[in-house]
Design an enzyme around this catalytic site. Structure first.
Site, PDB file in Angstrom:
ATOM      1  N   ILE A 113       0.860  -1.182   0.000  1.00  0.00           N
ATOM      2  CA  ILE A 113       0.000   0.000   0.000  1.00  0.00           C
ATOM      3  C   ILE A 113       0.896   1.232   0.000  1.00  0.00           C
ATOM      4  O   ILE A 113       1.908   1.277   0.707  1.00  0.00           O
ATOM      5  CB  ILE A 113      -0.954   0.015   1.217  1.00  0.00           C
ATOM      6  CG1 ILE A 113      -1.947   1.185   1.106  1.00  0.00           C
ATOM      7  CG2 ILE A 113      -0.189   0.066   2.528  1.00  0.00           C
ATOM      8  CD1 ILE A 113      -3.070   1.129   2.129  1.00  0.00           C
ATOM      9  N   VAL A 144       4.844  -1.291   2.893  1.00  0.00           N
ATOM     10  CA  VAL A 144       4.505   0.118   2.705  1.00  0.00           C
ATOM     11  C   VAL A 144       5.310   0.630   1.520  1.00  0.00           C
ATOM     12  O   VAL A 144       6.538   0.528   1.498  1.00  0.00           O
ATOM     13  CB  VAL A 144       4.806   0.942   3.971  1.00  0.00           C
ATOM     14  CG1 VAL A 144       4.531   2.423   3.709  1.00  0.00           C
ATOM     15  CG2 VAL A 144       3.984   0.447   5.146  1.00  0.00           C
ATOM     16  N   LYS A 145       4.606   1.177   0.532  1.00  0.00           N
ATOM     17  CA  LYS A 145       5.273   1.670  -0.680  1.00  0.00           C
ATOM     18  C   LYS A 145       5.686   3.131  -0.484  1.00  0.00           C
ATOM     19  O   LYS A 145       4.859   3.980  -0.142  1.00  0.00           O
ATOM     20  CB  LYS A 145       4.345   1.560  -1.886  1.00  0.00           C
ATOM     21  CG  LYS A 145       4.110   0.142  -2.346  1.00  0.00           C
ATOM     22  CD  LYS A 145       3.153   0.087  -3.536  1.00  0.00           C
ATOM     23  CE  LYS A 145       3.842   0.463  -4.825  1.00  0.00           C
ATOM     24  NZ  LYS A 145       2.955   0.265  -6.006  1.00  0.00           N
ATOM     25  N   ILE A 146       6.958   3.379  -0.727  1.00  0.00           N
ATOM     26  CA  ILE A 146       7.501   4.733  -0.629  1.00  0.00           C
ATOM     27  C   ILE A 146       8.195   5.072  -1.946  1.00  0.00           C
ATOM     28  O   ILE A 146       9.063   4.322  -2.395  1.00  0.00           O
ATOM     29  CB  ILE A 146       8.497   4.847   0.535  1.00  0.00           C
ATOM     30  CG1 ILE A 146       7.799   4.522   1.864  1.00  0.00           C
ATOM     31  CG2 ILE A 146       9.120   6.247   0.582  1.00  0.00           C
ATOM     32  CD1 ILE A 146       8.732   4.536   3.069  1.00  0.00           C
TER      33      ILE A 146
END
Length: 547
Positions: A113, A144-146
């Site tokens: 996400i 967690v997408k960064i």
């Protein structure tokens, strides 16, 4: 080089060491069982999402309507509503992949996400939301997408240092990829210093593929030369292969070996944006040409379906000659006038802009849906109020009608008519009880005050003129029969109204309403016979001419 002739290309791709992930997620996929089918039958072992995917999911079907209505009723801000919708879907996705996560030792079974892309240039805000996403979803197989912006690198290090597993997205250039791997290792080193268990931290680096060819081909078309045309459709795979070479060099280094000895997991390369944009190219080329053990390929649904149908698996990883050929190709692009560094800078900038635009679209869809569901809820509340009035009017009429049937049955001297009316009075009482149950099922309370007033009105109605003020007359039977018949016809109309509502309201039993309506029609027939007989006794004989 050998090519697969397998009847199950996805199975062979998985056997070759490539993790098959789906670049899509929606409540329809989750609730409809399609994701479970892909996991069980199509070797899907992970899922990635982004704002564009969520915007598309929200625009289809109505599985989000109830939650949007609740969020709207609570007065939630749009950003918080978006956060709630997306984290709920991702949490369910994580749970669907929990067994894959367990059986793969945490390597796969992942769902990604993305942080709000509007924060991509703010390292602190990105880091704060990364923590919030991690804690809100609350599943160990979350990524967690960064975005791999320069500011995102700082957020990546901070998240990993806190033990958060990260999917680094929007990587286009080799230089930026080196920075991403450095940020990951720095985060692991800080986590180690803090006493965290490195074996629980995982990461992938999402290297985008098809967009590279799209941009390079556009520039080659502008060059308008045969030499430039011959270079089209090859830059993306060349760039990805050189990225894998960089990865091999990093994991062979002393710094990584120290982290690996402490239990760290490699940051696997992930090939993203693998849907082919140019219809002139094979629709599975960004999968077939990048079959490298230990990598991830996240495919849009259409690409997954295409590869399952006719994909081929190259039976070896890139070798030195492949890397050399890739370097030659990028050098040829420079000679053709294509500045590849500018290409990757442009793609990073446009990638962020596209995700920001998708986020704005997603927010607009959520805002519109919350407002429309709130308006529908208001209308529904109004409709519910009108329905309550309508049903209470019928219940009041049913109470007065029951009094009339019981009185008429007791007043009849004709035993046959008395028996018919006694049975009808029993049915009318059952009908009133049925209406009370329907009202309860619909959440409508009986208005006792209105019922009492109706009962009094029925009592007063006994004093109506019938030729005899305090006693019955032959006309009494006629007037009572007509009043009872009108009451039953009104009741039948009420059943018909509810029968129409039953087509859209599952709280109403359509078959039961059909039964009640049929009984009302039989009651009408019996009352018409009684009315006709009463008219004959009271009026026809009275007006017949004498001889």
């Amino acid at each position: 080089m050998s090519v697969s002739t397998s009847s199950n290309p996805l199975a062979e791709l998985s056997a070759a060491g490539v993790s098959v992930w789906l670049d899509d997620l929606s409540r329809e996929l989750l609730a409809g069982g399609e994701l479970n089918s892909l996991i069980a039958g199509k070797h899907v072992v992970g899922v990635t999402t982004n704002p564009t995917i969520f915007a598309s999911a929200l625009s289809k079907g109505d599985r989000y309507s109830d939650q949007l209505a609740r969020l709207g009723a609570r007065g939630e801000e749009v950003d918080e509503a978006v956060f709630a919708l997306t984290t709920d879907d991702v949490r369910e996705g994580c749970r669907a992949l929990r067994e894959v996560y367990r059986s793969s030792g945490g390597v796969d079974g992942r769902v990604s996400i993305e942080v709000d892309p509007r924060l991509a240039r703010d390292a602190d805000a990105t880091g704060t939301q990364a923590v919030k996403l991690w804690e809100t979803v609350g599943e160990p197989n979350l990524f967690v997408k960064i975005p791999a912006t320069s500011e995102g690198l700082t957020a990546i290090t901070g998240a990993v240092a806190r033990g958060i597993s990260v999917n680094v997205t929007l990587i286009f250039s080799l230089d930026r990829y080196l920075e991403v791997m450095d940020a990951y290792q720095t985060g692991l080193e800080r986590a180690l210093e803090a006493g965290l268990d490195l074996s629980g931290i995982h990461s992938v680096a999402s290297f985008f593929v098809s967009r590279v060819d799209t941009e390079v081909d556009r520039r080659l078309d502008a060059a308008d030369s045969p030499r430039a045309q011959a270079l089209k459709g090859k830059a993306a795979v060349a760039n990805a292969r050189l990225a894998y070479q960089v990865y091999e060099q990093v994991v062979a280094g002393a710094r990584w070996r120290r982290l690996a000895a402490a239990g760290a997991n490699v940051q696997r390369p992930l090939w993203a944006s693998t849907g082919v944009k140019n219809p002139d190219y094979p629709d599975t080329m960004y999968v077939s040409d990048l079959v490298i053990a230990g990598t991830v390929n996240t495919m849009p649904g259409a690409t997954l379906t295409a590869f399952a149908d006719h994909g081929t698996v190259l039976a070896r990883a890139p070798k030195a000659e492949d890397y050399a050929a890739a370097e030659v190709h990028l050098a040829s692009l420079k000679e053709a006038g294509v500045d590849f560094a500018d290409v990757t800078d442009t793609l990073e900038r446009e990638g962020l802009e596209k995700f920001e635009a998708s986020w704005v679209e997603l927010a607009a869809l959520v805002d519109k849906a919350m407002r429309s569901t709130a308006e529908a809820a208001d209308a529904g509340a109004t409709d519910a109020g009108l329905l309550a009035i309508y049903l209470n009017d019928h219940y009041t009429g049913a109470t007065g009608g029951l009094e009339l049937f019981q009185r008429a049955a007791g007043a009849r001297k004709d035993k046959q008519a008395e028996a018919v009316l006694t049975d009808l009075a029993r049915q009318v009482e059952q009908d009133r009880d049925a209406l009370a149950q329907i009202m309860a099922d619909l959440g409508v309370s009986v208005d006792r005050t209105k019922v009492a007033m109706g009962w009094v009105a029925e009592k007063a109605g006994r004093l109506k003129t019938n030729g005899h003020l305090f006693s019955r007359s032959p006309l009494s039977d006629v007037l009572e029969a007509e009043a009872m018949l009108l009451g039953v016809l009104g009741k039948a109309a009420g059943w018909r109204t509810l029968r129409v509502l039953a087509d859209t309201d599952r709280r109403l039993d359509a078959s039961w309403l059909d039964t009640l309506l049929e009984r009302a029609e039989r009651q009408s027939t019996a009352l018409e016979e009684l009315r006709t007989a009463a008219v004959t006794r009271a009026l026809i004989h009275q007006t017949a001419p004498s001889n």
